[in-house]
Design an enzyme around this catalytic site. Sequence first.
Site, PDB file in Angstrom:
ATOM      1  N   HIS A 197     -31.226  -9.290 -38.818  1.00 54.88           N
ATOM      2  CA  HIS A 197     -30.224  -9.904 -38.124  1.00 54.88           C
ATOM      3  C   HIS A 197     -28.701  -9.214 -38.324  1.00 54.88           C
ATOM      4  O   HIS A 197     -28.379  -9.266 -39.538  1.00 54.88           O
ATOM      5  CB  HIS A 197     -30.084 -11.423 -38.631  1.00 54.88           C
ATOM      6  CG  HIS A 197     -29.167 -12.229 -37.766  1.00 54.88           C
ATOM      7  ND1 HIS A 197     -29.594 -12.829 -36.538  1.00 54.88           N
ATOM      8  CD2 HIS A 197     -27.633 -12.395 -37.663  1.00 54.88           C
ATOM      9  CE1 HIS A 197     -28.527 -13.598 -36.018  1.00 54.88           C
ATOM     10  NE2 HIS A 197     -27.524 -13.052 -36.556  1.00 54.88           N
TER      11      HIS A 197
ATOM     12  N   ASP B 232     -24.610  -9.000 -36.472  1.00 57.24           N
ATOM     13  CA  ASP B 232     -23.948  -9.448 -35.625  1.00 57.24           C
ATOM     14  C   ASP B 232     -23.016  -8.558 -34.997  1.00 57.24           C
ATOM     15  O   ASP B 232     -21.960  -8.952 -34.461  1.00 57.24           O
ATOM     16  CB  ASP B 232     -23.322 -10.896 -36.412  1.00 57.24           C
ATOM     17  CG  ASP B 232     -24.167 -11.770 -35.855  1.00 57.24           C
ATOM     18  OD1 ASP B 232     -24.286 -12.347 -34.676  1.00 57.24           O
ATOM     19  OD2 ASP B 232     -24.319 -12.777 -36.793  1.00 57.24           O
TER      20      ASP B 232
ATOM     21  N   GLU C  34     -29.463 -15.581 -30.554  1.00 56.94           N
ATOM     22  CA  GLU C  34     -29.247 -16.437 -31.464  1.00 56.94           C
ATOM     23  C   GLU C  34     -28.423 -18.008 -30.705  1.00 56.94           C
ATOM     24  O   GLU C  34     -27.289 -17.978 -30.374  1.00 56.94           O
ATOM     25  CB  GLU C  34     -28.227 -16.099 -32.441  1.00 56.94           C
ATOM     26  CG  GLU C  34     -27.957 -16.866 -33.453  1.00 56.94           C
ATOM     27  CD  GLU C  34     -26.999 -15.967 -34.747  1.00 56.94           C
ATOM     28  OE1 GLU C  34     -26.308 -15.141 -34.343  1.00 56.94           O
ATOM     29  OE2 GLU C  34     -27.328 -16.667 -36.006  1.00 56.94           O
TER      30      GLU C  34
ATOM     31  N   HIS D   3     -28.495 -22.547 -32.708  1.00 64.19           N
ATOM     32  CA  HIS D   3     -27.414 -21.914 -33.675  1.00 64.19           C
ATOM     33  C   HIS D   3     -26.896 -23.295 -34.471  1.00 64.19           C
ATOM     34  O   HIS D   3     -27.675 -24.168 -35.213  1.00 64.19           O
ATOM     35  CB  HIS D   3     -26.240 -21.296 -33.207  1.00 64.19           C
ATOM     36  CG  HIS D   3     -25.363 -20.674 -33.957  1.00 64.19           C
ATOM     37  ND1 HIS D   3     -23.915 -20.680 -34.290  1.00 64.19           N
ATOM     38  CD2 HIS D   3     -25.676 -19.539 -34.986  1.00 64.19           C
ATOM     39  CE1 HIS D   3     -23.563 -20.276 -35.133  1.00 64.19           C
ATOM     40  NE2 HIS D   3     -24.488 -19.318 -35.608  1.00 64.19           N
TER      41      HIS D   3
ATOM     42  N   HIS E  54     -31.068 -21.393 -38.795  1.00 61.97           N
ATOM     43  CA  HIS E  54     -30.475 -22.256 -38.153  1.00 61.97           C
ATOM     44  C   HIS E  54     -30.857 -23.609 -37.605  1.00 61.97           C
ATOM     45  O   HIS E  54     -30.148 -24.566 -37.640  1.00 61.97           O
ATOM     46  CB  HIS E  54     -29.492 -21.594 -37.064  1.00 61.97           C
ATOM     47  CG  HIS E  54     -28.332 -20.703 -37.413  1.00 61.97           C
ATOM     48  ND1 HIS E  54     -27.208 -21.100 -38.110  1.00 61.97           N
ATOM     49  CD2 HIS E  54     -28.329 -19.244 -37.353  1.00 61.97           C
ATOM     50  CE1 HIS E  54     -26.665 -19.835 -38.174  1.00 61.97           C
ATOM     51  NE2 HIS E  54     -27.240 -18.976 -37.971  1.00 61.97           N
TER      52      HIS E  54
ATOM     53  N   HIS F 211     -32.645 -14.722 -40.821  1.00 58.27           N
ATOM     54  CA  HIS F 211     -31.668 -14.647 -41.763  1.00 58.27           C
ATOM     55  C   HIS F 211     -31.413 -15.914 -42.533  1.00 58.27           C
ATOM     56  O   HIS F 211     -30.320 -16.637 -42.142  1.00 58.27           O
ATOM     57  CB  HIS F 211     -30.319 -13.939 -41.244  1.00 58.27           C
ATOM     58  CG  HIS F 211     -29.569 -14.753 -40.069  1.00 58.27           C
ATOM     59  ND1 HIS F 211     -30.466 -15.329 -38.994  1.00 58.27           N
ATOM     60  CD2 HIS F 211     -28.484 -15.225 -39.674  1.00 58.27           C
ATOM     61  CE1 HIS F 211     -29.594 -15.959 -38.228  1.00 58.27           C
ATOM     62  NE2 HIS F 211     -28.457 -15.834 -38.518  1.00 58.27           N
TER      63      HIS F 211
ATOM     64  N   ASP G 234     -27.439 -10.123 -41.990  1.00 54.75           N
ATOM     65  CA  ASP G 234     -26.471 -10.936 -41.445  1.00 54.75           C
ATOM     66  C   ASP G 234     -25.120 -10.282 -41.476  1.00 54.75           C
ATOM     67  O   ASP G 234     -24.100 -10.957 -41.323  1.00 54.75           O
ATOM     68  CB  ASP G 234     -26.312 -12.397 -42.076  1.00 54.75           C
ATOM     69  CG  ASP G 234     -25.705 -13.358 -41.345  1.00 54.75           C
ATOM     70  OD1 ASP G 234     -25.345 -13.134 -39.993  1.00 54.75           O
ATOM     71  OD2 ASP G 234     -25.649 -14.556 -41.665  1.00 54.75           O
TER      72      ASP G 234
END
Length: 428
Positions: A49, A51, A148, A175, A221, A242, A311
């Site tokens: 993961h 971002d 995600e 999420h 999540h 993650h 992450d």
Amino acid sequence: MERIRLKLSQNALWTHLVLCIFTQIISGSTDFSQRARNLMETNPLIDGHNDLPLQLRRLYKNRLSEIDLRTINTTRTNLHKLKIGHVGAQFWSAYVLCSAQDKDAVRLALEQIDVIKRMCKDYEELELVTSSQGIESTKKIACLIGLEGGHIIDSSLGALRMFYDLGARYMSLTHTCNTPWAETSGGGQHKFYQGRKSLTDFGAEVVREMNRIGMIIDLSHTSSNTSRAVLAISKAPVIFSHSAVFALCGIERNVPDDILLGIKKNKGIVMVNFHKDFIACRKPANISTLADHFDYIKNLTGPEYIGIGGDYDGVNGFPEGLEDVSKYPLLIQELLRRGWQDQEIKGILRENFLRVFRQVEKVREDLQNLKASEVEIPEDELDYSCRLDLRKYERQSRNASGYHESSVSAFPLITYILSCILITMNIH
Ligand SMILES: *[C@@H]1O[C@H](CO)[C@@H](O)[C@H](O)[C@H]1NC(C)=O
Ligand SMILES: *[C@@H]1O[C@H](CO)[C@@H](O)[C@H](O)[C@H]1NC(C)=O
Ligand SMILES: *[C@@H]1O[C@H](CO)[C@@H](O)[C@H](O)[C@H]1NC(C)=O
Ligand SMILES: *[C@@H]1O[C@H](CO)[C@@H](O)[C@H](O)[C@H]1NC(C)=O
Ligand SMILES: [Zn+2]
């Protein structure tokens, strides 16, 4: 004379001994560092993961022409740092804010996929891949796409399948908001679909369809009860892309012991998150704090169910020493120092994830005779305030007048626009 010579040689002996111990210490630590780099050279990391695409939107409105991803330094990720970090494959997160749920989440996700694809095409160091074979055969850094947030598919299995066709290979079921069909670990952060518990019947259909098409199920999540429900029905191994260990930092976002054991039974993988607040619950954190999470899971399940999902660029706050994507080798060095075997390290770097991915692909092949699911979410489980409500057209078409726009009176259109504006204003 005799005594002086003896004293001299005694001094020399001491000097020699001290030097010896000193070089032993130095070479001992460079040994671990060298071993870590050697291992990673031949077994480049698959990270679950990252971002960066979110930062590309936030900082640059996805305008790749304005930046150089090789050296960009407003983010924790750039191509140069990925090389130093021995990253061989990266799941780039196509993340969409929960606030976009039931609004333009689908468009926003498409735009994030677009920016990932453009980035992986523009830079010769990168290559988009969509299979385990693709990861193994590329000489470049493999780009993979992860969705995600289940709100991205807008409760539509057709949309889910089309995201797969665009190259997405995992989807996190939630999420930080509930979707109409799955409960988040995010508690009451968002007001959507309050009262949803665990996985609904439609959520179970989403899981079955993901198994059928070969989309990896990501439980990061989701609430623990959602994770348990998924583990009970998924035919394929699942991942946490993650997430860290609940026993070491007791927040709902982390994975409790019974689910770690569930992952072992399912032959899935927990890719450990590096975020300071998740691994140390807001206390100071360093490489050692993070290594404890790896040791903990290894102690509980064995090392085959562990991976890495840093992450980076998704959260603020990383352990001292692990500030950006060039630092992964320091974690590997620490695990070697703690007695991890080369074979175990190879597992967490890539083999464990590849095992999961191959098995997900095998389940897809096993299920290839099943037709696409045409199940729809029950109407009363959806919030229709910001959608075109096709139900009345369907009723009309049954009355043989067909779909037609003109039959929309101005009144519902105005309420629709007004409620969208109101919801937008309420969001923040
Ligand atoms: C970041 O990059 C910019 C230009 O790309 C450069 O001017 C600046 O010095 C860099 N900052 C750091 C801290 O390296
Ligand atoms: C999870 O599910 C169990 C069993 O259905 C229930 O007792 C428990 O309250 C649920 N936990 C949460 C946090 O909702
Ligand atoms: C990490 O911090 C702890 C104390 O919080 C300390 O004992 C330990 O030596 C540190 N480890 C590393 C690798 O820096
Ligand atoms: C893992 O097990 C070892 C050996 O029993 C123990 O020393 C260590 O503290 C454990 N680590 C964690 C994080 O539980
Ligand atoms: Zn996340």
